[in-house]
Design a protein around this motif. Structure first.
Motif, PDB file in Angstrom:
ATOM      1  N   GLN A 175       0.787  -1.245  -0.107  1.00 36.44           N
ATOM      2  CA  GLN A 175      -0.162  -0.153  -0.050  1.00 36.44           C
ATOM      3  C   GLN A 175       0.900   1.160   0.037  1.00 36.44           C
ATOM      4  N   THR A 176       2.167   1.181   0.322  1.00 39.52           N
ATOM      5  CA  THR A 176       2.878   2.454   0.164  1.00 39.52           C
ATOM      6  C   THR A 176       3.749   2.446  -1.049  1.00 39.52           C
ATOM      7  N   LEU A 177       3.341   1.765  -2.100  1.00 40.64           N
ATOM      8  CA  LEU A 177       3.958   2.020  -3.555  1.00 40.64           C
ATOM      9  C   LEU A 177       2.849   2.774  -4.220  1.00 40.64           C
ATOM     10  N   ARG A 178       3.633   3.398  -4.887  1.00 43.64           N
ATOM     11  CA  ARG A 178       2.864   4.396  -6.187  1.00 43.64           C
ATOM     12  C   ARG A 178       1.853   3.464  -7.102  1.00 43.64           C
ATOM     13  N   THR A 179       2.480   2.416  -7.623  1.00 39.83           N
ATOM     14  CA  THR A 179       1.763   1.575  -8.333  1.00 39.83           C
ATOM     15  C   THR A 179       0.612   0.900  -7.578  1.00 39.83           C
ATOM     16  N   ARG A 180      -0.428   0.431  -8.259  1.00 41.36           N
ATOM     17  CA  ARG A 180      -1.651  -0.150  -7.750  1.00 41.36           C
ATOM     18  C   ARG A 180      -1.536  -1.734  -8.221  1.00 41.36           C
ATOM     19  N   ASN A 181      -0.606  -1.811  -9.177  1.00 41.43           N
ATOM     20  CA  ASN A 181      -0.524  -3.388  -9.847  1.00 41.43           C
ATOM     21  C   ASN A 181       0.163  -4.305  -9.453  1.00 41.43           C
ATOM     22  N   VAL A 182       0.535  -4.035  -8.161  1.00 44.24           N
ATOM     23  CA  VAL A 182       1.304  -5.488  -7.373  1.00 44.24           C
ATOM     24  C   VAL A 182       0.204  -6.089  -6.815  1.00 44.24           C
ATOM     25  N   LYS A 183       0.235  -7.479  -7.018  1.00 47.80           N
ATOM     26  CA  LYS A 183      -0.785  -8.325  -6.340  1.00 47.80           C
ATOM     27  C   LYS A 183      -0.012  -9.091  -5.687  1.00 47.80           C
ATOM     28  N   LEU A 184      -0.746  -9.923  -4.533  1.00 47.95           N
ATOM     29  CA  LEU A 184      -0.147 -11.097  -3.762  1.00 47.95           C
ATOM     30  C   LEU A 184      -0.275 -12.420  -4.355  1.00 47.95           C
ATOM     31  N   LEU A 185       0.639 -12.915  -4.101  1.00 50.84           N
ATOM     32  CA  LEU A 185       0.918 -14.560  -4.577  1.00 50.84           C
ATOM     33  C   LEU A 185       0.762 -15.256  -3.075  1.00 50.84           C
ATOM     34  N   VAL A 186      -0.320 -15.967  -2.590  1.00 55.01           N
ATOM     35  CA  VAL A 186      -0.494 -16.511  -1.451  1.00 55.01           C
ATOM     36  C   VAL A 186       0.205 -17.938  -1.555  1.00 55.01           C
ATOM     37  N   ASP A 187       1.276 -18.483  -1.101  1.00 58.74           N
ATOM     38  CA  ASP A 187       1.789 -19.987  -1.439  1.00 58.74           C
ATOM     39  C   ASP A 187       1.499 -20.368   0.012  1.00 58.74           C
ATOM     40  N   LEU A 188       0.636 -21.734  -0.030  1.00 55.14           N
ATOM     41  CA  LEU A 188       0.189 -22.166   1.081  1.00 55.14           C
ATOM     42  C   LEU A 188       1.270 -23.002   1.793  1.00 55.14           C
ATOM     43  N   PHE A 189       2.156 -22.995   1.556  1.00 57.41           N
ATOM     44  CA  PHE A 189       3.334 -23.711   2.180  1.00 57.41           C
ATOM     45  C   PHE A 189       3.901 -22.731   2.949  1.00 57.41           C
ATOM     46  N   HIS A 190       4.309 -21.396   2.287  1.00 56.50           N
ATOM     47  CA  HIS A 190       4.805 -20.380   3.417  1.00 56.50           C
ATOM     48  C   HIS A 190       3.746 -19.965   4.414  1.00 56.50           C
ATOM     49  N   ALA A 191       2.618 -19.975   3.866  1.00 55.43           N
ATOM     50  CA  ALA A 191       1.290 -19.291   4.961  1.00 55.43           C
ATOM     51  C   ALA A 191       1.382 -20.348   5.783  1.00 55.43           C
TER      52      ALA A 191
END
Ligand SMILES: [Mn+2]
Length: 273
Positions: A175-191
């Motif tokens: 949310q601190t980026l200027r771009t709004r075009n970065v989305k999250l990859l949720v990796d269930l192993f890391h999660a």
């Protein structure tokens, strides 16, 4: 609609890595299609190492979609990262990822920033490292946007990075980026290692989730570990998740079994009509 994908690794040095298929792109596409997957996720040595015409023909022939493309070989083979203290290394990292953004974008698919995010080194100020990461993502996000695809940022577990380990912390940073075009990859192993409640995490993240790595607690196919997939799948369905769940899993006991187990779990948790 939630779609299924399997990973294909084209990097010989990563042959023991968590990918369902290794080495043989045409064979992987044939097998993915035979199992009924919607797409494949490709992990290339470099964007230039993939023949776009060949890939396009394979996709067409097997009715598959390119789900996403990984950039981790930039770290694995070249030790490039977006938070390296050396500005030349950061520039090379951005160029490496940018080439994947452009290639995948031509297929309507996003590039993934996972291990290429790097980590805060001992002699570097954390805020400085985050500024470097912000600067690079603010260049790569618009580059992906020009191709009408998002850029995917993947929070990794604490053994792989010290930047951000949870989805919530990652969202706060994005949310601190200027771009709004970065989305999250949720990796269930890391999660599974980092989140208190994966289903609640997905509900809270909602529209920020752009891709899911579908892997069990032991990095094997979903159903071969101890993750409870049902509430996670419910959360994805209830938040109207509309992307891929992609099996980034070890080919154990072999590629075909991992693919078969993945698609069985997928069909159980994401039934169609
Ligand atoms: Mn992953």
């Amino acid at each position: 609609m939630i779609r299924s994908a399997v990973t294909v690794c084209l990097v010989p040095e990563a042959r023991r890595g968590p990918f369902v298929f290794h080495g043989d792109l045409a064979g992987a596409c044939a097998s993915a299609a035979a199992h009924g997957f919607d797409g494949i996720e490709v992990f290339p040595p470099h964007a230039d190492d993939v023949d776009a015409m060949e890939l396009r023909e394979l996709m067409r022939q097997h009715g598959l979609t390119l789900a996403a493309m990984g950039t981790g070989a930039g770290w694995l083979l070249r030790k490039l990262s977006l938070t390296d203290p050396d500005p030349h290394v950061r520039m090379c990292a951005r160029d490496f990822i940018g080439a994947v953004v452009d290639f995948a974008g031509g297929f309507g698919a996003p590039a993934i920033v996972g291990s290429m995010q790097g980590r805060v080194k001992d002699d570097v100020d954390r805020e400085q490292a985050l500024d470097w990461l912000r600067e690079e993502l603010d260049q790569l996000g618009p580059r992906a946007h020009a191709l009408n695809v998002p850029l995917l940022y993947e929070p990794l577990n604490r053994y792989e990075t010290n930047l951000f380990n949870t989805v919530a912390d990652s969202i706060t940073f994005l949310q601190t980026l200027r771009t709004r075009n970065v989305k999250l990859l949720v990796d269930l192993f890391h999660a599974n290692l980092e989140e208190a409640d994966i289903a609640a995490t997905i509900r809270d993240a909602r529209a920020c989730v752009g891709h899911v790595h579908f892997a069990d607690s032991n990095r094997r196919a979903m159903g071969f570990g101890h993750l409870d997939g049902a509430p996670i799948a419910s959360a994805l369905r209830e938040t109207s998740y509309d992307g891929f769940v992609s099996a980034e899993v070890l080919p154990l006991p072999d590629s075909e079994s991992a693919a078969r187990q993945t698609i069985a779990s997928f069909r159980r948790w994401f039934p169609r009509g």
